[in-house]
Design a protein around this motif. Structure first.
Motif, PDB file in Angstrom:
ATOM      1  N   ARG A   1       7.040   0.112  -3.067  1.00 41.80           N
ATOM      2  CA  ARG A   1       6.087  -0.547  -4.538  1.00 41.80           C
ATOM      3  C   ARG A   1       7.433  -0.402  -5.232  1.00 41.80           C
ATOM      4  NH1 ARG A   1       1.793   3.565  -6.042  1.00 41.80           N
ATOM      5  NH2 ARG A   1       3.533   5.276  -5.588  1.00 41.80           N
TER       6      ARG A   1
ATOM      7  N   LYS B   1       0.630  -0.289  -8.437  1.00 37.07           N
ATOM      8  CA  LYS B   1       0.093  -0.464  -6.985  1.00 37.07           C
ATOM      9  C   LYS B   1       0.954  -1.657  -6.528  1.00 37.07           C
ATOM     10  CE  LYS B   1      -3.221  -4.283  -7.483  1.00 37.07           C
ATOM     11  NZ  LYS B   1      -4.542  -4.719  -7.392  1.00 37.07           N
TER      12      LYS B   1
ATOM     13  N   LYS C   1      -8.026  -1.722  -0.042  1.00 33.61           N
ATOM     14  CA  LYS C   1      -8.355  -0.436  -0.525  1.00 33.61           C
ATOM     15  C   LYS C   1      -9.360   0.268   0.430  1.00 33.61           C
ATOM     16  CE  LYS C   1     -10.481   1.590  -4.648  1.00 33.61           C
ATOM     17  NZ  LYS C   1     -11.090   1.224  -5.750  1.00 33.61           N
TER      18      LYS C   1
END
Length: 193
Positions: free
Chosen positions: A62, A68, A75
């Motif tokens: 990330r 995110k 998800k």
């Protein structure tokens, strides 16, 4: 970044498989959690490449300060349990064979996993005047071996009321401590299927 996004999309479009011996495609895509686990493995491998100075930046990581991933990871939707009504449990019991009727009764009232019930031994059921306590100390593994429960949290004591204790008392009466509470017709551990 584009390669990682394309890879995540490719993994997400893969079909789930079923069966341990004769693997075949299922009629559904792999779960979001499986996709995320695959990404975690990729992230770890690329992190090792950074540490070995083979690449300068981990493209699966990330970005610093981001909340995110930009890779399009799906998800994970939390599992919502499905619970049978007392009438549904009675109906199942009414149609079950005598060898599994008590197993179904105890399963419905304790929430124990099938793999825990199938290898439950008489010594793991402790009786009291008000009921009983089931000490979950082992479980049936996917390779059919018997071992520790799947996590430390799974190693637990489950308290049951009088009706369940009465069923268990009848099942363990006269049995040796290491005897199965719910043996198959041959006296061995049931096959989960």
């Amino acid at each position: 970044d584009d390669d990682i996004k394309n890879w995540v999309a490719w993994v997400a479009s893969a079909r789930a498989t079923q069966g341990s011996r004769n693997r075949r495609d299922a009629d559904r895509l792999i779960a979001a959690a499986t996709n995320r686990r695959a990404h975690a493995i990729l992230h770890t491998c690329l992190g090792g490449a950074v540490a070995a100075k083979l690449i300068t930046v981990n493209p699966a990581a990330r970005p610093a300060g981001a909340t995110k991933h930009s890779s399009g990871l799906p998800k994970v939707v939390p599992f919502e349990g499905m619970f049978l009504t007392p009438a549904e449990v009675r109906r199942i019991q009414d149609h079950a064979g005598p060898l599994v009727r008590d197993l179904i009764f105890v399963a419905a009232r304790t929430g124990l996993r099938l793999g825990e019930l199938l290898v439950l031994e008489a010594r793991h059921v402790v009786f009291s005047p008000t009921g009983a306590t089931i000490m979950v100390r082992q479980a049936l593994k996917s390779d059919r071996s018997i071992g520790e429960p799947k996590s430390e949290k799974s190693r637990r004591a489950v308290t049951v009321g009088k009706s369940t204790a009465n069923v268990l008392r009848a099942r363990v009466k006269g049995r040796k401590p290491g005897a199965l509470v719910f043996p198959s017709s041959t006296g061995k551990v049931w096959c989960e299927n």
